[in-house]
Enzyme design. Structure first.
Site, PDB file in Angstrom:
ATOM      1  N   SER A 138       0.842  -1.193   0.000  1.00 32.74           N
ATOM      2  CA  SER A 138       0.000   0.000   0.000  1.00 32.74           C
ATOM      3  C   SER A 138       0.876   1.241   0.000  1.00 32.74           C
ATOM      4  O   SER A 138       2.077   1.183   0.302  1.00 32.74           O
ATOM      5  CB  SER A 138      -0.934   0.031   1.225  1.00 32.74           C
ATOM      6  N   ASP A 144       4.083  -7.018   4.433  1.00 32.96           N
ATOM      7  CA  ASP A 144       2.920  -6.200   4.737  1.00 32.96           C
ATOM      8  C   ASP A 144       1.917  -7.030   5.533  1.00 32.96           C
ATOM      9  O   ASP A 144       1.812  -8.243   5.341  1.00 32.96           O
ATOM     10  CB  ASP A 144       2.266  -5.694   3.438  1.00 32.96           C
ATOM     11  N   ASP A 170       4.157  -8.684  10.374  1.00 35.73           N
ATOM     12  CA  ASP A 170       4.111  -7.550  11.286  1.00 35.73           C
ATOM     13  C   ASP A 170       5.553  -7.118  11.516  1.00 35.73           C
ATOM     14  O   ASP A 170       6.346  -7.847  12.122  1.00 35.73           O
ATOM     15  CB  ASP A 170       3.461  -7.972  12.608  1.00 35.73           C
ATOM     16  N   VAL A 171       5.924  -5.937  11.028  1.00 30.63           N
ATOM     17  CA  VAL A 171       7.333  -5.546  11.065  1.00 30.63           C
ATOM     18  C   VAL A 171       7.845  -5.309  12.481  1.00 30.63           C
ATOM     19  O   VAL A 171       9.059  -5.216  12.686  1.00 30.63           O
ATOM     20  CB  VAL A 171       7.595  -4.292  10.204  1.00 30.63           C
ATOM     21  N   SER A 188       9.819  11.406   8.168  1.00 29.05           N
ATOM     22  CA  SER A 188       8.631  12.222   7.909  1.00 29.05           C
ATOM     23  C   SER A 188       8.971  13.665   8.217  1.00 29.05           C
ATOM     24  O   SER A 188       9.893  13.955   8.996  1.00 29.05           O
ATOM     25  CB  SER A 188       7.475  11.761   8.804  1.00 29.05           C
ATOM     26  N   TYR A 218       4.616   9.450  16.964  1.00 20.51           N
ATOM     27  CA  TYR A 218       5.000   9.398  15.553  1.00 20.51           C
ATOM     28  C   TYR A 218       6.255  10.227  15.300  1.00 20.51           C
ATOM     29  O   TYR A 218       7.204   9.773  14.644  1.00 20.51           O
ATOM     30  CB  TYR A 218       3.837   9.913  14.699  1.00 20.51           C
ATOM     31  N   LYS A 235      10.019   8.911  14.019  1.00 25.14           N
ATOM     32  CA  LYS A 235      10.607   9.365  12.768  1.00 25.14           C
ATOM     33  C   LYS A 235      11.892  10.166  12.995  1.00 25.14           C
ATOM     34  O   LYS A 235      12.832  10.091  12.189  1.00 25.14           O
ATOM     35  CB  LYS A 235       9.586  10.191  11.980  1.00 25.14           C
TER      36      LYS A 235
END
Length: 256
Positions: free
Chosen positions: A15, A37, A60-61, A149, A162, A166
Site C-alpha cells: 500500500s 505487509d 508484522d514488522v 517524515s 510518531y 521518525k
C-alpha cells in the site's frame, strides 16, 4: 546501482509509498520485490496482477523474527536482496495529556515498535543478506532507504509518538552509513511531507485541506509515484549516502 535484475525488499509494500515503489521498480526491470505487509488480501491481489516477480509476505514488522522470515523467503525465491525500503508505518495520534488523562504507554510503544523497531528489523536482516552479494565496480553491495517524515522536524500536536519514531530514524542514518560503508552498503533516509496515501485516509477531510491550504507549490498533496521516482534516483546514484532528505515541496506542517 543498476536496477535491472536487482531484488528489492519493501516493508509496507502492499500500500501507499511502498506499493508505489514496488510497482515502479518492477516496471524498471527489477528481478523481484519482496513485499512485507500485514494486509494479506491486498498483497495477494497485487501479486495476481504483477506476477511472480512480486512476492507478498504477510508480516508484522514489529516482530523481528517475522521480518527475518520475510527476507529469508525473498532470498529463497530470488537468491539475493539488493535494496531495502522501510515504508511500513502507523500514526497512533495521541496527546501527552488529554481529557482522558496521560497518553497510554501501550499506544506510544505500538508506534515505536512499528515505525522505529520495524525499520531496524528490516535493516538488520536485509543488510546481512546484502553482505553476501558480489560487489560492483564501486564495491557496492546494497542500498537501504529508510522513511522518516516531516513530523521528525515539526511534528503536530498529538504526534509525539510518531514524531519521536521518525526523528529517531533520521538520527540513526549517519551511524548506520558509517558502519555499513565497509560492506559497500549505502544508507539514506527520506522524510516525505504530506502524501496522499492510506495513512491520510484516516484523517478528517479538514486536516487534509488544512495541509493543502498551507502548501505553496504544487498546491496539493504529494503522489506516491513521486516518492517512487526519488527512490529510483537514490538507488541509481551512488553519491546518495548518509543523508536525510526532506521530500515535501517546502511544506512546513501546521501546528495541528
Amino acid at each position: 546501482m543498476d536496477i535491472r535484475d536487482k531484488v528489492v525488499a519493501i516493508s509496507g509494500g502492499a500500500s501507499g509509498l511502498g506499493e508505489a515503489a514496488a510497482r515502479h521498480f518492477l516496471a524498471l526491470g527489477a528481478g523481484g520485490v519482496v513485499a512485507l505487509d500485514r494486509d494479506a488480501a491486498r498483497g495477494a491481489a497485487i501479486a495476481a496482477e504483477l506476477g511472480d516477480r512480486y512476492l507478498p509476505f504477510v508480516c508484522d514488522v514489529s516482530d523481528e523474527q517475522a521480518v527475518q522470515a520475510g527476507i529469508d523467503a525473498g532470498v529463497a525465491r530470488f537468491r539475493r536482496i539488493d535494496v531495502a525500503i522501510a515504508a511500513a508505518a502507523i500514526g497512533g495520534p495521541a496527546k501527552l495529556l488529554s481529557r482522558k488523562g496521560p497518553i497510554p504507554m501501550d499506544r506510544f510503544d505500538a508506534v515505536l515498535k512499528v515505525n522505529l523497531y520495524g525499520t531496524v528489523h528490516l535493516a538488520r536482516s536485509a543488510a546481512l543478506a546484502m553482505t553476501r552479494n558480489e560487489a560492483n565496480e564501486d564495491g557496492e553491495r546494497g542500498v537501504i532507504i529508510n522513511l522518516a517524515s516531516g513530523a521528525a522536524y515539526e511534528g503536530q500536536i498529538g504526534q509525539i509518538a510518531y514524531s519521536a519514531s521518525k526523528a529517531a530514524i533520521v538520527g540513526m542514518t549517519l551511524p548506520l552509513m558509517r558502519e555499513l560503508a565497509e560492506h559497500g552498503i549505502r544508507v539514506t533516509t527520506v522524510a516525505p511531507g504530506a502524501f496522499d496515501t492510506p495513512m491520510y485516509e484516516q484523517a478528517p477531510p479538514e486536516v487534509k485541506q488544512g495541509i493543502v491550504s498551507v502548501s505553496l507549490f504544487p498546491k496539493r498533496m504529494g503522489k506516491a509515484s513521486e516518492f517512487a521516482l526519488f527512490a529510483e534516483e537514490i538507488v541509481r546514484n551512488p553519491m546518495h549516502n548518509g543523508r536525510s532528505y526532506r521530500f515535501d515541496a517546502g511544506l512546513y506542517l501546521p501546528v495541528s
